[in-house]
Design a protein around this motif. Structure first.
Motif, PDB file in Angstrom:
ATOM      1  N   LYS A 167      -8.055 -16.819  -8.742  1.00 34.73           N
ATOM      2  CA  LYS A 167      -7.338 -17.704  -8.510  1.00 34.73           C
ATOM      3  C   LYS A 167      -8.154 -19.288  -9.193  1.00 34.73           C
ATOM      4  CE  LYS A 167      -5.511 -16.046  -4.130  1.00 34.73           C
ATOM      5  NZ  LYS A 167      -5.858 -14.601  -4.114  1.00 34.73           N
ATOM      6  N   ASP A 213      -3.806 -20.315 -10.625  1.00 31.47           N
ATOM      7  CA  ASP A 213      -2.674 -19.768  -9.857  1.00 31.47           C
ATOM      8  C   ASP A 213      -3.243 -19.207  -8.318  1.00 31.47           C
ATOM      9  OD1 ASP A 213      -0.254 -18.238  -8.826  1.00 31.47           O
ATOM     10  OD2 ASP A 213      -0.034 -17.700 -11.016  1.00 31.47           O
ATOM     11  N   SER A 249      -1.548 -17.159  -6.340  1.00 36.45           N
ATOM     12  CA  SER A 249      -0.732 -15.937  -6.091  1.00 36.45           C
ATOM     13  C   SER A 249      -1.403 -14.892  -5.552  1.00 36.45           C
ATOM     14  CB  SER A 249       0.284 -15.589  -7.215  1.00 36.45           C
ATOM     15  OG  SER A 249       1.190 -16.438  -7.715  1.00 36.45           O
ATOM     16  N   ASN A 250      -1.200 -14.198  -4.722  1.00 39.33           N
ATOM     17  CA  ASN A 250      -1.556 -12.865  -4.370  1.00 39.33           C
ATOM     18  C   ASN A 250      -1.183 -11.696  -4.888  1.00 39.33           C
ATOM     19  OD1 ASN A 250      -3.700 -14.116  -2.386  1.00 39.33           O
ATOM     20  ND2 ASN A 250      -1.748 -14.307  -0.946  1.00 39.33           N
ATOM     21  N   ASP A 290       2.537 -11.099  -4.314  1.00 37.79           N
ATOM     22  CA  ASP A 290       3.456 -12.202  -5.161  1.00 37.79           C
ATOM     23  C   ASP A 290       3.645 -11.833  -6.508  1.00 37.79           C
ATOM     24  OD1 ASP A 290       3.415 -13.846  -2.876  1.00 37.79           O
ATOM     25  OD2 ASP A 290       1.011 -14.559  -3.530  1.00 37.79           O
ATOM     26  N   ILE A 291       2.892 -11.056  -7.195  1.00 37.53           N
ATOM     27  CA  ILE A 291       3.261 -10.530  -8.451  1.00 37.53           C
ATOM     28  C   ILE A 291       3.615  -9.099  -8.576  1.00 37.53           C
ATOM     29  CG2 ILE A 291       2.314 -10.338 -10.666  1.00 37.53           C
ATOM     30  CD1 ILE A 291       0.453 -12.809  -9.822  1.00 37.53           C
ATOM     31  N   GLU A 348       3.688  -4.123  -4.119  1.00 35.88           N
ATOM     32  CA  GLU A 348       2.681  -3.403  -3.573  1.00 35.88           C
ATOM     33  C   GLU A 348       2.937  -2.163  -3.076  1.00 35.88           C
ATOM     34  OE1 GLU A 348      -0.790  -5.992  -1.058  1.00 35.88           O
ATOM     35  OE2 GLU A 348       0.901  -5.144   0.295  1.00 35.88           O
ATOM     36  N   ALA A 364       6.748  -7.679  -8.598  1.00 37.31           N
ATOM     37  CA  ALA A 364       7.398  -7.794  -7.606  1.00 37.31           C
ATOM     38  C   ALA A 364       8.964  -7.730  -7.713  1.00 37.31           C
ATOM     39  CB  ALA A 364       7.100  -9.037  -6.642  1.00 37.31           C
ATOM     40  N   HIS A 423      11.504  -9.785  -6.774  1.00 34.52           N
ATOM     41  CA  HIS A 423      12.187 -11.313  -7.349  1.00 34.52           C
ATOM     42  C   HIS A 423      11.744 -11.457  -8.821  1.00 34.52           C
ATOM     43  CE1 HIS A 423       7.999 -12.450  -6.483  1.00 34.52           C
ATOM     44  NE2 HIS A 423       8.260 -13.620  -7.030  1.00 34.52           N
ATOM     45  N   PRO A 464      10.969 -20.949  -7.463  1.00 37.89           N
ATOM     46  CA  PRO A 464      10.089 -20.082  -6.828  1.00 37.89           C
ATOM     47  C   PRO A 464       9.059 -19.766  -7.572  1.00 37.89           C
ATOM     48  CG  PRO A 464      12.504 -19.209  -6.394  1.00 37.89           C
ATOM     49  CD  PRO A 464      12.549 -20.628  -7.547  1.00 37.89           C
ATOM     50  N   HIS A 477       3.409 -21.201 -10.534  1.00 38.76           N
ATOM     51  CA  HIS A 477       2.552 -19.945 -10.407  1.00 38.76           C
ATOM     52  C   HIS A 477       2.479 -19.546 -11.912  1.00 38.76           C
ATOM     53  CE1 HIS A 477       2.609 -20.221  -6.147  1.00 38.76           C
ATOM     54  NE2 HIS A 477       3.790 -20.497  -5.925  1.00 38.76           N
ATOM     55  N   GLN A 534       3.160 -15.797 -12.259  1.00 34.88           N
ATOM     56  CA  GLN A 534       4.589 -15.111 -12.127  1.00 34.88           C
ATOM     57  C   GLN A 534       5.278 -15.506 -13.319  1.00 34.88           C
ATOM     58  OE1 GLN A 534       6.275 -15.623  -8.349  1.00 34.88           O
ATOM     59  NE2 GLN A 534       4.138 -16.233  -7.330  1.00 34.88           N
TER      60      GLN A 534
END
Length: 528
Positions: free
Chosen positions: A157, A163, A165-166, A169-170, A173, A260, A262, A395, A399, A402
């Motif tokens: 980060k 970024d 993002s965790n 988020d990408i 998991e 992920a 999305h 969204p 990021h 992403q």
């Protein structure tokens, strides 16, 4: 009288039928050439976001129409598919033969499943998306080697991209954990009782092999329950590792580490919208501020721009080299091609002006001022920002990783992938395309191209058949066909020897690709 009426009736019907046919033809003709525009009073954009649904372990995508402003260009379609094009045009898109190489990444019959875990491995990844991807996959293999439980890695980060993002988020998991269940135990968090325990924080040695991890790292379980890897990039050797470990790296990279939902949904939607134009090139145009500042490449830039990049380089603490000779860098092929150079390159290869090109990149340094030549030759330049509405991309905004993941998906799925620089994304996408059947990937010979471009600028060489023939000759063996991963450059020593090797994920052959119905040894006999 009655007979005359009976005769007149069919004549009247025939006339009416003729008028009706003419009217239908006229309406069809007009509808093909007249575009109905929305009323000026209508505000707001239609919603095109593709919805996704989980059905068991699979995802099914519900399709929606391409935005009207990006509907398929009929003129382009006719031009690209007309009989007037020669067989040379087909060659532009034809992928190289995969020579019957197929993925072979399943565990062997004598594969050893992990024993009881000796402790927990924490990982702090570093770099951008593709550097982190490679590091995560390597740490999966390291966890297996040292018999550790892997805690879901922390993403970088604090890099240039900032970024927040965790991992979840990408990446998917849940899929990551379940896919690796038979290889490495993966948990989301460190158990509470170990949160405050003393941890061994260590920067693993770069490009290390089995001995290092068995003797120097695994031996630490005697003193610590938790080991933290402070960096993840290039911590595992590219070559000379057991086949089982190499295949595990590929399972982690190409099966477990899925984006992920999305991101997958939006990426697939962008691919569909590019496909509406026909076959397309994904151009990784690495002409961004961070790349130019890091590499010290200023060819074609103004004095003010070059000064700005130098200041950025000097202020970035972890960039070790500060004074860079741009001319020397470029002559060695160490600079990304400029947008103008890419335009000349594509023209010389024979790609026509109507070719759809997806620009897989962040913000191009200098914006439109440096894109003029490329855009004038290839007006159908697309990007995620052009293919999707503001609402769809909202969204992902702010990021960088992403957004880079969306570019990754569109690039992997493209008909032709061309990177302007051999950086982390070029290596990752190129390797993934090899794994998926050796999809066409043209790797520009930047060192040779620079000499040709300089001759053009000097007026000693003109664009035309001579240049095209020369560039075609230079790149006939740089199109992603099967070959063994390159070892170190002869004469290099120490860490430079490892740096000179082709990265594992850039070319997963021979470890993760085998010829179908042929023994693995024989399958590699004729590769160079």
């Amino acid at each position: 009288m009655t007979k005359r009426r009976r005769r007149a009736l069919p004549l009247l019907l025939r006339k009416l039928l003729t008028y009706a046919i003419c009217a239908v033809a006229l309406v069809a003709l007009l509808s093909g050439h007249v575009r109905v525009l929305p009323s000026p009073g209508v505000s707001g954009a239609p919603h095109f976001l593709k919805q996704y649904q989980r059905q068991g372990s699979e995802q099914s995508w519900t399709k929606e129409l391409v935005p009207p402003q990006f509907s398929k260009n009929p003129g382009f379609s006719r031009k690209m598919n007309s009989a007037g094009w020669s067989s040379d045009f087909d060659k532009l898109w034809k992928p190289p033969s995969n020579r019957d190489f197929v993925p072979c990444i399943g565990p062997s019959t004598n594969y050893t499943v992990p024993e009881a875990s000796q402790g927990y491995l924490l990982v702090r990844t570093n770099g951008g998306l593709n550097q982190m991807r490679a590091g995560i996959c390597d740490m999966v293999a390291v966890a297996h080697i040292i018999n550790a439980t892997l805690v879901i890695p922390d993403l970088d980060k604090g890099s240039f991209w900032q970024d927040s993002s965790n991992f979840a988020d990408i990446f998917d998991e849940k899929h990551f954990i379940s896919t690796l269940a038979n290889d490495v135990k993966v948990v989301k968090k460190l158990p509470r009782e170990l949160a405050k325990t003393t941890k061994l924080v260590k920067e693993f040695k770069s490009w290390s092999g089995m001995d290092y991890y068995h003797k120097e790292i695994a031996s630490m379980w005697e003193y610590y329950e938790v080991i933290r890897a402070s960096k993840s990039d290039s911590r595992l050797a590219n070559n000379n590792l057991p086949s089982a470990i190499q295949k595990l790296r590929c399972r982690a990279c190409y099966e477990a580490l899925r984006f992920a939902p999305h991101i997958e949904a939006m990426g697939k939607l962008l691919v569909e919208r590019m496909r509406s134009y026909g076959q397309y090139i994904a151009l990784h145009l690495r002409y961004e501020k961070d790349m130019l500042a890091f590499s010290g490449c200023t060819h074609g830039l103004s004095t003010a721009e070059a000064k700005e990049l130098k200041i950025i380089r000097e202020k970035t603490v972890h960039w070790k080299i500060k004074n860079i000779n741009s001319t020397e860098q470029r002559s060695k092929g160490h600079c990304p091609l400029t947008p103008k150079e890419v335009a000349i390159f594509l023209t010389a290869l024979g790609y026509p002006p109507q070719t759809p090109i997806y620009i897989a990149a962040g913000e191009i340094y200098g914006g439109d001022s440096h894109m003029t030549e490329l855009h004038s030759r290839y007006p159908m330049l697309m990007s995620k920002e052009k293919l999707a509405s503001v609402e769809e991309l909202e969204p992902f905004m702010n990021h960088a990783s992403q957004m880079a993941a969306l570019d990754y998906i569109v690039s992997v799925e493209s008909d032709v992938f061309i990177p302007s620089y051999s950086g982390n994304m070029a290596r990752a996408v190129g390797g993934h395309r090899r794994f998926l059947g050796h999809k066409k990937t043209i790797s520009p010979d930047r060192k040779a191209l620079v000499r040709l471009f300089d001759k053009i600028e000097q007026g000693t060489l003109k664009e035309g058949s001579r240049l095209s023939d020369r560039i075609a000759e230079l790149h006939k063996k740089r199109q992603g066909s099967p070959r063994k991963r390159k070892g170190p450059i002869s004469g290099t020593k120490g860490m430079d020897r490892f740096r000179s090797e082709e990265a594992f994920y850039e070319n997963p052959l021979p470890d993760c690709l085998c010829r179908s119905e042929l023994p693995e040894v024989d399958a590699l006999a004729d590769l160079k």
